[in-house]
Scaffold this motif. Structure first.
Motif, PDB file in Angstrom:
ATOM      1  N   ALA A  98     -10.531  86.439  -7.545  1.00 43.48           N
ATOM      2  CA  ALA A  98     -11.229  85.143  -7.492  1.00 43.48           C
ATOM      3  C   ALA A  98     -10.565  84.202  -8.486  1.00 43.48           C
ATOM      4  O   ALA A  98     -11.156  83.828  -9.496  1.00 43.48           O
ATOM      5  N   TRP A  99      -9.338  83.811  -8.201  1.00 49.10           N
ATOM      6  CA  TRP A  99      -8.612  82.921  -9.106  1.00 49.10           C
ATOM      7  C   TRP A  99      -9.325  81.572  -9.215  1.00 49.10           C
ATOM      8  O   TRP A  99      -9.883  81.059  -8.237  1.00 49.10           O
ATOM      9  N   ASP A 100      -9.269  81.009 -10.422  1.00 46.98           N
ATOM     10  CA  ASP A 100      -9.892  79.706 -10.693  1.00 46.98           C
ATOM     11  C   ASP A 100      -8.787  78.656 -10.778  1.00 46.98           C
ATOM     12  O   ASP A 100      -7.981  78.663 -11.710  1.00 46.98           O
ATOM     13  N   PHE A 101      -8.751  77.767  -9.798  1.00 47.45           N
ATOM     14  CA  PHE A 101      -7.706  76.757  -9.699  1.00 47.45           C
ATOM     15  C   PHE A 101      -8.122  75.491 -10.445  1.00 47.45           C
ATOM     16  O   PHE A 101      -9.279  75.061 -10.346  1.00 47.45           O
ATOM     17  N   PRO A 102      -7.217  74.857 -11.169  1.00 48.77           N
ATOM     18  CA  PRO A 102      -7.586  73.679 -11.951  1.00 48.77           C
ATOM     19  C   PRO A 102      -7.835  72.460 -11.082  1.00 48.77           C
ATOM     20  O   PRO A 102      -7.356  72.369  -9.937  1.00 48.77           O
ATOM     21  N   LEU A 215       5.217  83.832 -10.775  1.00 45.84           N
ATOM     22  CA  LEU A 215       4.159  82.900 -11.162  1.00 45.84           C
ATOM     23  C   LEU A 215       3.744  83.102 -12.616  1.00 45.84           C
ATOM     24  O   LEU A 215       3.514  82.134 -13.356  1.00 45.84           O
ATOM     25  N   ALA A 216       3.644  84.352 -13.039  1.00 47.99           N
ATOM     26  CA  ALA A 216       3.296  84.637 -14.424  1.00 47.99           C
ATOM     27  C   ALA A 216       4.408  84.197 -15.372  1.00 47.99           C
ATOM     28  O   ALA A 216       4.149  83.618 -16.436  1.00 47.99           O
ATOM     29  N   ALA A 217       5.643  84.450 -14.992  1.00 46.05           N
ATOM     30  CA  ALA A 217       6.780  84.075 -15.844  1.00 46.05           C
ATOM     31  C   ALA A 217       6.873  82.567 -16.023  1.00 46.05           C
ATOM     32  O   ALA A 217       7.278  82.082 -17.095  1.00 46.05           O
ATOM     33  N   ILE A 221       0.236  81.119 -13.417  1.00 45.00           N
ATOM     34  CA  ILE A 221      -1.001  81.874 -13.569  1.00 45.00           C
ATOM     35  C   ILE A 221      -1.063  82.424 -14.981  1.00 45.00           C
ATOM     36  O   ILE A 221      -0.034  82.694 -15.611  1.00 45.00           O
ATOM     37  N   ARG A 222      -2.273  82.557 -15.484  1.00 43.80           N
ATOM     38  CA  ARG A 222      -2.478  83.126 -16.819  1.00 43.80           C
ATOM     39  C   ARG A 222      -3.645  84.104 -16.757  1.00 43.80           C
ATOM     40  O   ARG A 222      -4.478  84.053 -15.857  1.00 43.80           O
TER      41      ARG A 222
END
Length: 359
Positions: A98-102, A215-217, A221-222
């Motif tokens: 459930a990613w939270d997008f800004p 994406l992490a690099a 995403i964090r």
């Protein structure tokens, strides 16, 4: 990415039955509260949404191209997808499923039949709500115009029946409103670098397509749990066929059929979880095997969702391949049955499920 109007910030809307004839607002203006915040109406042209380098149809280099490993079947259309975040913003991936997008997130999804036909647009607004729109390309391929609120149909020679249906702006809620987040296809499981080689219709992985590690690099995403970077998520299954079958059901059915959306009372859970792959796979099998189906064949006899060893007696397979639009699953966005996926599901039912039931 389906076409519809604004959805509440929690990704939910009043429960409604999926319908292609949903009523839509007459005005293209945002709701009064958003107008008071200075939110502009939807652009009339795709070129004004920020997708392209100004004056061209070249996608901006800073936009992130991606391709889910379990794509949604859309009658054989070609697809391209991009995501854009505001400068300095990132996606909170602490909840892997459930990613939270800004605020300010934008996504685009292009559909093509030899040429670009439609591009769908999703944007997160200042109050946290989401708005969705569809743009129809002109035949010259120079730009796309905002589709009518109730959707439209256009002549496309290579589309089934020579017609291509663009959904109305409320139709999208039937799919985008049922999961943990309104964004579909941009998730930990879908963007795992451990891609499923048997997934129907999946694009080949290329350096230009983002995955979890890239994406992490890049800081896109964090807070993603480190274990998912070290051991990328994958569908838990005993065989390659079962993995691909469960993945297909996740990508094509799980956004509606899950334990948290409007259809949770059906007790049919087809969504897989990156955070709990084994538990979610077991939950899917538990919700399918041994369950009577509410669907009735023409003779009115009792039917079952899934019968190990028999695709003909499994409602899941029957409804995937029926030509009856009133019985076909999924109910929206599909005119032609997905023959490759049907063959996969039937193979899974015949060869893998008997072994599962024996255990």
């Amino acid at each position: 990415l389906s076409a519809c109007a604004s959805a509440p910030s929690n990704g939910r809307s009043p429960t409604r039955a999926p319908t292609a004839a949903a009523e839509a607002p007459a005005s293209l203006q945002p709701p009064p509260a958003l107008r008071a915040q200075g939110v502009p109406p939807l652009p009339q042209r795709l070129s004004d949404t920020g997708l392209f380098v100004p004056g061209t149809t070249t996608v901006r280099a800073e936009h992130i191209a991606f391709s889910p490993q379990y794509p949604l079947w859309s009658d054989g259309t070609g697809k391209r997808r991009w995501l854009s975040l505001p400068p300095g913003a990132s996606i909170d991936a602490s909840k892997p499923d459930a990613w939270d997008f800004p605020v300010g997130t934008k996504l685009w999804k292009e559909f093509s039949y030899g040429r670009s036909v439609e591009t769908r647009f999703v944007e997160r607004l200042a109050d946290g709500s989401w708005r969705f729109a569809a743009y129809v390309w002109n035949e010259q391929g120079t730009d796309a115009e905002l589709a009518p609120p109730r959707g439209t149909a256009i002549a496309v020679a290579s589309a089934p029946g020579g017609r291509y249906a663009v959904p109305g702006r409320l139709d999208c809620l039937a799919c985008h409103d049922g999961g943990a987040t309104p964004v579909l296809g941009f998730s930990a499981l879908q963007l795992s670098p451990d891609r499923d080689p048997l997934a129907p219709h999946a694009d080949a992985k290329t350096p230009q397509l983002a995955d979890l590690r890239s994406l992490a690099a890049r800081g896109v995403i964090r807070n993603l749990p480190q274990r998912l970077l070290e051991n990328p998520p994958r569908v838990a299954a005993a065989s390659p066929t079962a993995r691909a079958a469960l993945g297909y059901l996740h990508g094509n059915c799980g956004h509606c059929h899950n334990d948290s959306g409007a259809l949770a009372s059906l007790d049919l859970a087809l969504a897989q979880q990156a955070a709990a792959p084994q538990a979610s796979a077991e939950r899917t099998l538990q919700s399918l095997l041994g369950h009577a189906s509410r669907f009735r064949p023409h003779d009115g006899s009792q039917s079952k969702r899934l019968v190990a060893g028999s695709d003909a007696d499994s409602v899941l397979a029957v409804r995937m391949k029926t030509a009856n639009p009133m019985a076909r699953m999924p109910p929206l966005g599909v005119k032609v049955s997905d023959s490759e996926a049907i063959a996969l599901i039937e193979r899974w039912i015949k060869t893998d499920l008997p072994t599962v039931e024996e255990k």
